[in-house]
Scaffold this active site. Structure first.
Site, PDB file in Angstrom:
ATOM      1  CE  LYS A 185      -3.286  -2.950   0.022  1.00 23.87           C
ATOM      2  NZ  LYS A 185      -4.190  -3.418   1.054  1.00 23.87           N
TER       3      LYS A 185
HETATM    4  C1  LIG Z   1      -5.120  -4.480   1.505  1.00 25.74           C
HETATM    5  C2  LIG Z   1      -6.609  -4.446   1.488  1.00 25.74           C
HETATM    6  C3  LIG Z   1      -7.375  -4.848   2.591  1.00 25.74           C
HETATM    7  C4  LIG Z   1      -6.795  -5.529   3.804  1.00 25.74           C
HETATM    8  O1  LIG Z   1      -5.760  -4.901   4.379  1.00 25.74           O
HETATM    9  P1  LIG Z   1      -4.701  -5.733   5.281  1.00 25.74           P
HETATM   10  O2  LIG Z   1      -3.940  -4.639   5.946  1.00 25.74           O
HETATM   11  O3  LIG Z   1      -3.882  -6.551   4.334  1.00 25.74           O
HETATM   12  O4  LIG Z   1      -5.482  -6.553   6.227  1.00 25.74           O
HETATM   13  C5  LIG Z   1      -8.744  -4.680   2.531  1.00 25.74           C
HETATM   14  N1  LIG Z   1      -9.345  -4.177   1.444  1.00 25.74           N
HETATM   15  C6  LIG Z   1      -8.645  -3.813   0.351  1.00 25.74           C
HETATM   16  C7  LIG Z   1      -9.388  -3.249  -0.813  1.00 25.74           C
HETATM   17  C8  LIG Z   1      -7.263  -3.957   0.333  1.00 25.74           C
HETATM   18  O5  LIG Z   1      -6.582  -3.615  -0.759  1.00 25.74           O
END
Ligand SMILES: *Cc1c(COP(=O)(O)O)cnc(C)c1O
Length: 371
Positions: A185
């Protein structure tokens, strides 16, 4: 197989200052919940304009906390887009409620407002909309729908920190907004997430939820003794550590530069691809795109995918429509439910998109894609 170095679709950037911030935290008195958790929450609130932040140990935990705070429970339905990571819908299942999948618009792959409306029933408790690839949804339309039907609105903005809609930052466009700080991210804490809201009650519920459902009311402590705490509901241990939050604070300071760099990479792709295959080209005028992913549509996706991987380019597919996963099929969801999401799934491919890329990397991706 190509000899060129592997180019991942996304990855973190860690500087010496980030490492020093983590070392400082390790040398402090706090490893788990300490002052840096609050500092990170405040920094994300300052950045997004939200009033309250609740940092947890993943984006998934933040989604779960959001569902809990909105009293989503057995018998309730929550509308989610089919084109998202499984965690969006899983958070609804965690609360014993039913995810109802809305289709997405074919051009943007954002949740389709008409499909949301068509799926609203007397049981609908909330809508979770996903700012897919970093492009904010049509939040005005979602908000007016939610208001009209008196249902809660959650933004899964795990792709979209730093984005904006009508000059309003992602983070204040829904009742609760959720971010992830997974290394692919925009900014990372290793694992980590945060739910932000302007609603004090929702924030306090999520705060208790991340720590076993335990409330530590200062008033009561005064009356009963400083040792006093009460578990008032069933929560989890979703706490994030001070060490992680030290990294979060340090990373957040670079977010604006990184968003600018992501826009630059996107602009290179936009100009060099020279076609309308890019999903992000279908962008509303009134949004600031955060470019988490750069997704294109291709005819022979599987062949293109294989070829690009053979060229050592780390392409990916975001996403398999959630209800096509075996677990959801076992729950009874049927193929054909969301035709646009299923059609898109056959065609989409995520190209490398991260801050460390230069124009030569983009050229390499584009020539592999076009060859
Ligand atoms: C990455 C992501 C999540 C979950 O996040 P984590 O930190 O990996 O638990 C949820 N929704 C979307 C759309 C994501 O891209």
């Amino acid at each position: 197989m190509s000899n060129a170095p592997f180019l991942p679709y996304g990855r973190q950037i860690l500087g010496d200052d980030d490492i020093q911030a983590v070392v400082d935290a390790l040398k402090s008195d706090w490893l788990t919940t300490g002052p840096r958790v609050g500092l990170f929450e405040k920094a994300v609130c300052d950045y997004t304009g939200a009033k309250h932040g609740v940092a947890v140990n993943s984006g998934t935990a933040a989604l779960h906390a959001a569902m809990y705070a909105l009293n989503v429970s057995k018998g309730d339905e929550v509308i989610v887009p089919a084109m998202t990571f499984a965690a969006t819908a899983n958070s609804v299942l965690y609360c014993g409620a039913t995810p109802v999948f809305a289709d997405v618009s074919l051009d943007t792959l954002l949740i389709d407002i008409e499909s949301v409306e068509a799926n609203i029933t007397a049981k609908t408790k909330a809508i979770i909309a996903v700012d897919y690839a970093g492009q904010p949804c049509d939040w005005d339309a979602l908000q007016s729908l939610a208001n009209r039907h008196n249902i809660a609105l959650v933004a899964d903005a795990c792709h979209a920190i730093g984005g904006a809609y009508n000059d309003t930052s992602v983070g204040t466009l829904a009742d609760i907004t959720v971010f992830s700080f997974h290394p692919v991210k925009h900014i990372t804490t290793g694992e980590g997430g945060m739910a932000v809201t302007d609603d004090e009650l929702l924030a306090s519920k999520m705060r208790a939820f991340r720590s076993h459902g335990i409330t530590t009311d200062a008033h009561q402590r005064e009356k009963e003794g400083a040792w006093f705490y009460e578990m008032t509901d069933l929560g989890f241990n979703y706490r994030i550590t001070d060490v992680q939050c030290a990294l979060g604070v340090s990373q957040l300071a670079k977010l604006d530069d990184w968003l600018a760099k992501r826009s630059e990479v996107a602009a290179w792709y936009d100009s060099k691809l020279n076609s309308s295959c890019a999903i992000s080209l279908h962008k509303a005028e009134n949004v600031r795109h955060a470019y988490h992913l750069y997704v294109v549509r291709v005819d022979d996706r599987d062949a293109v995918f294989q070829k690009m991987r053979a060229d050592n380019i780390g392409v990916n597919v975001h996403y398999i429509p959630v209800y096509l996963h075996p677990y959801y099929q076992k729950l009874g969801y049927k193929k054909g439910l969301c035709p646009n999401a299923e059609k898109a799934y056959e065609q989409i491919i995520s190209l490398p998109m991260w801050v460390g890329m230069d124009e030569a990397d983009v050229d390499r991706v584009v020539s592999s894609l076009s060859a």
